[in-house]
Write a protein that holds these residues in place. Sequence first.
Motif, PDB file in Angstrom:
ATOM      1  N   ILE A  98      -7.631   0.773  11.159  1.00  0.00           N
ATOM      2  CA  ILE A  98      -6.738   1.502  12.059  1.00  0.00           C
ATOM      3  C   ILE A  98      -5.320   1.027  11.782  1.00  0.00           C
ATOM      4  N   ILE A  99      -4.398   1.970  11.716  1.00  0.00           N
ATOM      5  CA  ILE A  99      -3.013   1.678  11.333  1.00  0.00           C
ATOM      6  C   ILE A  99      -2.083   2.222  12.408  1.00  0.00           C
ATOM      7  N   THR A 100      -1.117   1.427  12.819  1.00  0.00           N
ATOM      8  CA  THR A 100      -0.081   1.889  13.751  1.00  0.00           C
ATOM      9  C   THR A 100       1.280   1.759  13.077  1.00  0.00           C
ATOM     10  N   VAL A 101       2.098   2.778  13.268  1.00  0.00           N
ATOM     11  CA  VAL A 101       3.430   2.810  12.653  1.00  0.00           C
ATOM     12  C   VAL A 101       4.443   3.190  13.729  1.00  0.00           C
ATOM     13  N   CYS A 102       5.517   2.411  13.829  1.00  0.00           N
ATOM     14  CA  CYS A 102       6.566   2.685  14.810  1.00  0.00           C
ATOM     15  C   CYS A 102       7.894   2.173  14.280  1.00  0.00           C
ATOM     16  N   LEU A 103       8.962   2.805  14.726  1.00  0.00           N
ATOM     17  CA  LEU A 103      10.292   2.403  14.276  1.00  0.00           C
ATOM     18  C   LEU A 103      10.767   1.104  14.907  1.00  0.00           C
ATOM     19  N   GLU A 104      10.280   0.801  16.103  1.00  0.00           N
ATOM     20  CA  GLU A 104      10.763  -0.380  16.826  1.00  0.00           C
ATOM     21  C   GLU A 104       9.585  -1.141  17.427  1.00  0.00           C
TER      22      GLU A 104
END
Length: 315
Positions: A98-104
């Motif tokens: 599982i992968i999470t991507v966020c700018l901040e």
Amino acid sequence: MLKIYRSNCTHLYELTFEKIEKGAWFNLINPDQVELEMVAAKTGAPLDFLKAALDEEERSRTELEDNYMLVITNIPIMRGKDSYDALPLGIIISPDYIITVCLEANEVLANFSPENARNFSTCKKTRFLFQILHKSALLYLRYLKQINRRTDDLEHHLRASMKNQEIFQLLDLQKGLTYFTASLRSNGIVLEKLLRLRTLTNLQHLITMYEEDEDLLEDVIIENKQAIEMVEMYSKVLSGLMDCFTSIISNNLNMVMKFLASMTILLAIPTMISSFMGMNVDVPFGANNGFLYTMSFAFFTTVLTAFGLWKKGMF
């Protein structure tokens, strides 16, 4: 920044990129191109899935491609005392990771720390996804309560001061509620779609829902609907409050201008009388106590005018 974790409902420990285990969680915060390509090569996730959440204007949606599912949800962000915003968070589910991507860095993912490792497991990808969505919905509710309390405080200040600063602060809060409204509505569509995906057999390898998972997803939907109702109510209250205080400030300005106009009239009367009586020509009472008579007449006329203005509500 790339961090890789794995938990088993007892401990959360960090992995190195060289020793990746099945069920790992790849947490990308404002990643660069090298990190994105490394994760794409290791997990097989499409690169456009990884980049989707890096657009600040990206709306909530779900997308399927081969053995990967992308879920983009908008999470609440507090940028200042009265400044709130929404930020896209990308969650990619693969058969093994599982992968999470966020700018901040955000408070939603910060809840999944070693101190709370007993409450989640990265190996249970579906439940972990719903837990992230649940934390986001709860954070919306918490921020909405903060906005409501802050609105009450500003209302008390406005009653006493009527300064522009409080109006600007209310405007910032209203802007945050507008962002929340759009984000919560799009999040609700994504949640309803996730609820429908449970019946698709071709997605069982990505999303396996047990009874507890369905209950958790239904809780998330309920919390999201509650947040939508709250943000709509607070938006109406805040909009009415701003209109009300704008009218009050305008009315106060009119009262000040009316008072200044009345004072101008009162000051003009003795000025006019003294100007007439001070001319270099023959005037009445010029020889016998002329100054006393003139000042008495000016005072009497001013008092009479002030009484008339007071009767008309000019003071």
